[in-house]
Motif scaffolding. Structure first.
Motif, PDB file in Angstrom:
ATOM      1  N   ILE A   1       0.844  -1.218   0.000  1.00 20.53           N
ATOM      2  CA  ILE A   1       0.000   0.000   0.000  1.00 20.53           C
ATOM      3  C   ILE A   1       0.870   1.255   0.000  1.00 20.53           C
ATOM      4  O   ILE A   1       0.579   2.208  -0.717  1.00 20.53           O
ATOM      5  CB  ILE A   1      -0.871   0.164   1.289  1.00 20.53           C
ATOM      6  CG1 ILE A   1      -1.541  -1.122   1.696  1.00 20.53           C
ATOM      7  CG2 ILE A   1      -1.878   1.287   1.129  1.00 20.53           C
ATOM      8  CD1 ILE A   1      -2.377  -0.947   2.971  1.00 20.53           C
ATOM      9  N   THR A   2       1.895   1.242   0.853  1.00 21.39           N
ATOM     10  CA  THR A   2       2.729   2.443   0.965  1.00 21.39           C
ATOM     11  C   THR A   2       3.465   2.705  -0.353  1.00 21.39           C
ATOM     12  O   THR A   2       3.579   3.841  -0.809  1.00 21.39           O
ATOM     13  CB  THR A   2       3.740   2.275   2.120  1.00 21.39           C
ATOM     14  OG1 THR A   2       3.014   1.879   3.277  1.00 21.39           O
ATOM     15  CG2 THR A   2       4.495   3.555   2.403  1.00 21.39           C
ATOM     16  N   GLY A   3       3.957   1.630  -0.957  1.00 17.79           N
ATOM     17  CA  GLY A   3       4.639   1.761  -2.250  1.00 17.79           C
ATOM     18  C   GLY A   3       3.698   2.311  -3.307  1.00 17.79           C
ATOM     19  O   GLY A   3       4.076   3.154  -4.121  1.00 17.79           O
TER      20      GLY A   3
ATOM     21  N   VAL B   1      -3.026  -2.406  -4.306  1.00 15.43           N
ATOM     22  CA  VAL B   1      -4.068  -2.689  -3.309  1.00 15.43           C
ATOM     23  C   VAL B   1      -5.069  -3.683  -3.892  1.00 15.43           C
ATOM     24  O   VAL B   1      -5.078  -3.949  -5.095  1.00 15.43           O
ATOM     25  CB  VAL B   1      -4.812  -1.399  -2.868  1.00 15.43           C
ATOM     26  CG1 VAL B   1      -3.879  -0.426  -2.181  1.00 15.43           C
ATOM     27  CG2 VAL B   1      -5.512  -0.730  -4.035  1.00 15.43           C
ATOM     28  N   ASP B   2      -5.900  -4.215  -3.002  1.00 19.28           N
ATOM     29  CA  ASP B   2      -6.940  -5.169  -3.425  1.00 19.28           C
ATOM     30  C   ASP B   2      -8.243  -4.421  -3.717  1.00 19.28           C
ATOM     31  O   ASP B   2      -8.477  -3.331  -3.200  1.00 19.28           O
ATOM     32  CB  ASP B   2      -7.216  -6.176  -2.293  1.00 19.28           C
ATOM     33  CG  ASP B   2      -5.969  -6.930  -1.858  1.00 19.28           C
ATOM     34  OD1 ASP B   2      -5.049  -7.086  -2.678  1.00 19.28           O
ATOM     35  OD2 ASP B   2      -5.925  -7.378  -0.685  1.00 19.28           O
ATOM     36  N   LEU B   3      -9.079  -5.025  -4.524  1.00 19.69           N
ATOM     37  CA  LEU B   3     -10.446  -4.543  -4.712  1.00 19.69           C
ATOM     38  C   LEU B   3     -11.371  -5.637  -4.188  1.00 19.69           C
ATOM     39  O   LEU B   3     -10.938  -6.786  -4.062  1.00 19.69           O
ATOM     40  CB  LEU B   3     -10.742  -4.327  -6.207  1.00 19.69           C
ATOM     41  CG  LEU B   3      -9.942  -3.260  -6.958  1.00 19.69           C
ATOM     42  CD1 LEU B   3     -10.420  -3.176  -8.402  1.00 19.69           C
ATOM     43  CD2 LEU B   3     -10.060  -1.907  -6.277  1.00 19.69           C
ATOM     44  N   PRO B   4     -12.640  -5.326  -3.911  1.00 28.17           N
ATOM     45  CA  PRO B   4     -13.563  -6.394  -3.500  1.00 28.17           C
ATOM     46  C   PRO B   4     -13.605  -7.498  -4.569  1.00 28.17           C
ATOM     47  O   PRO B   4     -13.839  -8.658  -4.276  1.00 28.17           O
ATOM     48  CB  PRO B   4     -14.915  -5.679  -3.396  1.00 28.17           C
ATOM     49  CG  PRO B   4     -14.586  -4.239  -3.221  1.00 28.17           C
ATOM     50  CD  PRO B   4     -13.285  -3.989  -3.921  1.00 28.17           C
TER      51      PRO B   4
ATOM     52  N   LEU C   1      -5.595  -5.946  -7.684  1.00 22.94           N
ATOM     53  CA  LEU C   1      -6.116  -5.582  -9.013  1.00 22.94           C
ATOM     54  C   LEU C   1      -5.726  -4.169  -9.446  1.00 22.94           C
ATOM     55  O   LEU C   1      -5.778  -3.841 -10.619  1.00 22.94           O
ATOM     56  CB  LEU C   1      -7.644  -5.757  -9.067  1.00 22.94           C
ATOM     57  CG  LEU C   1      -8.114  -7.211  -9.192  1.00 22.94           C
ATOM     58  CD1 LEU C   1      -9.633  -7.288  -9.262  1.00 22.94           C
ATOM     59  CD2 LEU C   1      -7.513  -7.891 -10.415  1.00 22.94           C
ATOM     60  N   VAL C   2      -5.369  -3.328  -8.480  1.00 24.16           N
ATOM     61  CA  VAL C   2      -4.930  -1.978  -8.828  1.00 24.16           C
ATOM     62  C   VAL C   2      -3.510  -1.816  -8.313  1.00 24.16           C
ATOM     63  O   VAL C   2      -3.239  -2.118  -7.151  1.00 24.16           O
ATOM     64  CB  VAL C   2      -5.826  -0.922  -8.140  1.00 24.16           C
ATOM     65  CG1 VAL C   2      -5.318   0.481  -8.434  1.00 24.16           C
ATOM     66  CG2 VAL C   2      -7.268  -1.069  -8.599  1.00 24.16           C
TER      67      VAL C   2
END
Ligand SMILES: NC(=O)c1ccc[n+]([C@@H]2O[C@H](COP(=O)([O-])OP(=O)(O)OC[C@H]3O[C@@H](n4cnc5c(N)ncnc54)[C@H](O)[C@@H]3O)[C@@H](O)[C@H]2O)c1
Ligand SMILES: [Zn+2]
Length: 348
Positions: free
Chosen positions: A111-113, A146-149, A154-155
């Motif tokens: 996430i931080t990256g 990061v993740d998506l539901p 995915l992003v």
């Protein structure tokens, strides 16, 4: 201290050494020459353990240091947490030359990256891994996201860190389950590279060989990343065990950890290769031995057809089939294109 250099779109060093967490500010300083402000991001488990030490170190090295904590867990590897980091940086007046520090496991690093990749169209960040998985895998190579539901990772973006600083002493507080999770990736390297990485797993990871082990894994990964940063070719080798592993992880509702799932994926692939006669009995036994030694030997409770069907939705699939990593020997794995039907037949 061991230094492993990575040459990709950005050249940087991975520093590994006992006790170096207290010097992290100084160790990063020459890579952050124009940086005034640092935002140290960590999760709610890691913050009470290590953030004060890291903050002190950056402050003593002359940085204006801020901290941000998010709730621990993969379920928080979201656009929301990403947004909080970016908004905090904006409120604190972070500019192009300022930087983030990811203090934690792969979730924090990813996430931080990603926030660093996007904030002001890209600022610097450093990785300070605190899990075995992050130390040998996720902190190096520049994959962020990061993740998506709708699905994991995915992003995201490719964005290399400016430095990676790993102090193995932080693993003393890591729960056993998380250590095993990291060992799944460790076995991956042992099967891909063989040699000394394999020997260390076979003899058992311990405080004496831990630094050497991490350095060897990072060195192997960095060589691959240097040759193929964006995963269009040889970097796909690092997906050994992941096609089926991701499928198992997902079908278990993420109850089975990533490391356990990919270890199982490696086992299925090795067994299939042995049955086809392309992996020797000796090499197969070696792989089984390493899985036993690390408590990662397990038959999947999920049927093979189901696993293959779930693999169909993997984001790494291409229109003309999947790139599957097969095992010929320890130290000899290959990328082979297979249709889903062929994969189903291969592992039957
Ligand atoms: N970017 C990449 O190349 C790459 C590669 C592999 C995995 N990943 C990602 O990494 C993530 C998994 O990483 P992870 O296994 O490190 O998970 P994680 O970051 O969630 O850490 C696991 C748990 O350990 C805790 N923890 C971390 N360090 C600790 C310490 N020293 N002491 C006590 N507790 C500690 C965390 O709070 C968390 O509860 C996944 O999201 C995966 O997609 C990324
Ligand atoms: Zn993995």
């Amino acid at each position: 201290m061991i230094t492993v250099s990575v040459s990709a779109s950005e050249n940087y060093n991975v520093l590994i050494g006992r006790g170096i967490l207290a010097d992290v500010g100084k160790l990063c300083a020459d890579k952050l020459k124009n940086t005034k402000k640092i935002l140290v991001v960590s999760d709610s488990n890691v913050t009470p353990l290590y953030t004060a030490k890291v903050k002190k170190s950056f402050t003593e090295a002359g940085f204006e240091t801020y901290t941000l904590t998010f709730e621990a867990g993969e379920e928080n590897k979201t656009l929301e947490t990403f947004g909080n980091i970016a908004e905090s940086a904006a409120r604190l007046g972070f500019c192009r030359d300022d930087a983030f520090a990811a203090l934690g496991g792969g979730v924090t690093g990813d996430i931080t990256g990603f926030a660093a990749a996007c904030y002001m169209r890209g600022i610097k960040y450093v990785q300070i891994p605190t899990t075995l998985l992050a130390a040998i895998d996720s902190s190096v190579g520049g994959k962020t996201g990061v993740d998506l539901p709708e699905g994991k990772n995915l992003v995201g973006a490719f964005h290399q860190p400016s430095a990676v600083v790993f102090d193995p002493e932080v693993l003393s507080t890591l729960p056993e389950k998380e250590l095993r999770n990291g060992l799944g990736e460790g076995i991956k390297y042992a099967v891909l590279k063989g040699g000394r990485i394999k020997e260390i797993i076979q003899s058992g990871l311990n405080p004496e060989n831990l630094e050497e082990f991490c350095a060897l894994c990072v060195k192997y990964k960095s060589e691959i990343v240097s040759r193929d940063e964006k995963e269009s070719g040889v970097r796909q080798l690092l997906n050994l065990g992941h096609t089926l592993g991701h499928a198992e992880e997902k079908l278990s509702g993420y109850k089975i950890s990533h490391g356990e799932a990919i270890a199982c994926g490696i086992y299925i692939m090795a067994k299939a290769s042995k049955n086809k006669g392309t992996l020797s009995e000796r090499a197969f036994e070696e792989i089984v031995g390493m899985l036993e030694k690390t408590n990662l030997l397990r038959e999947s409770e999920i049927g093979k057809e189901e696993l293959v069907a779930a693999a169909a939705t993997d984001k790494k699939n291409h229109a003309d089939g999947l790139n599957v990593v097969t095992v010929r020997d320890t130290g000899d794995c290959r990328i082979e294109k297979m249709s889903l039907k062929e994969l189903g037949e291969y592992i039957k």
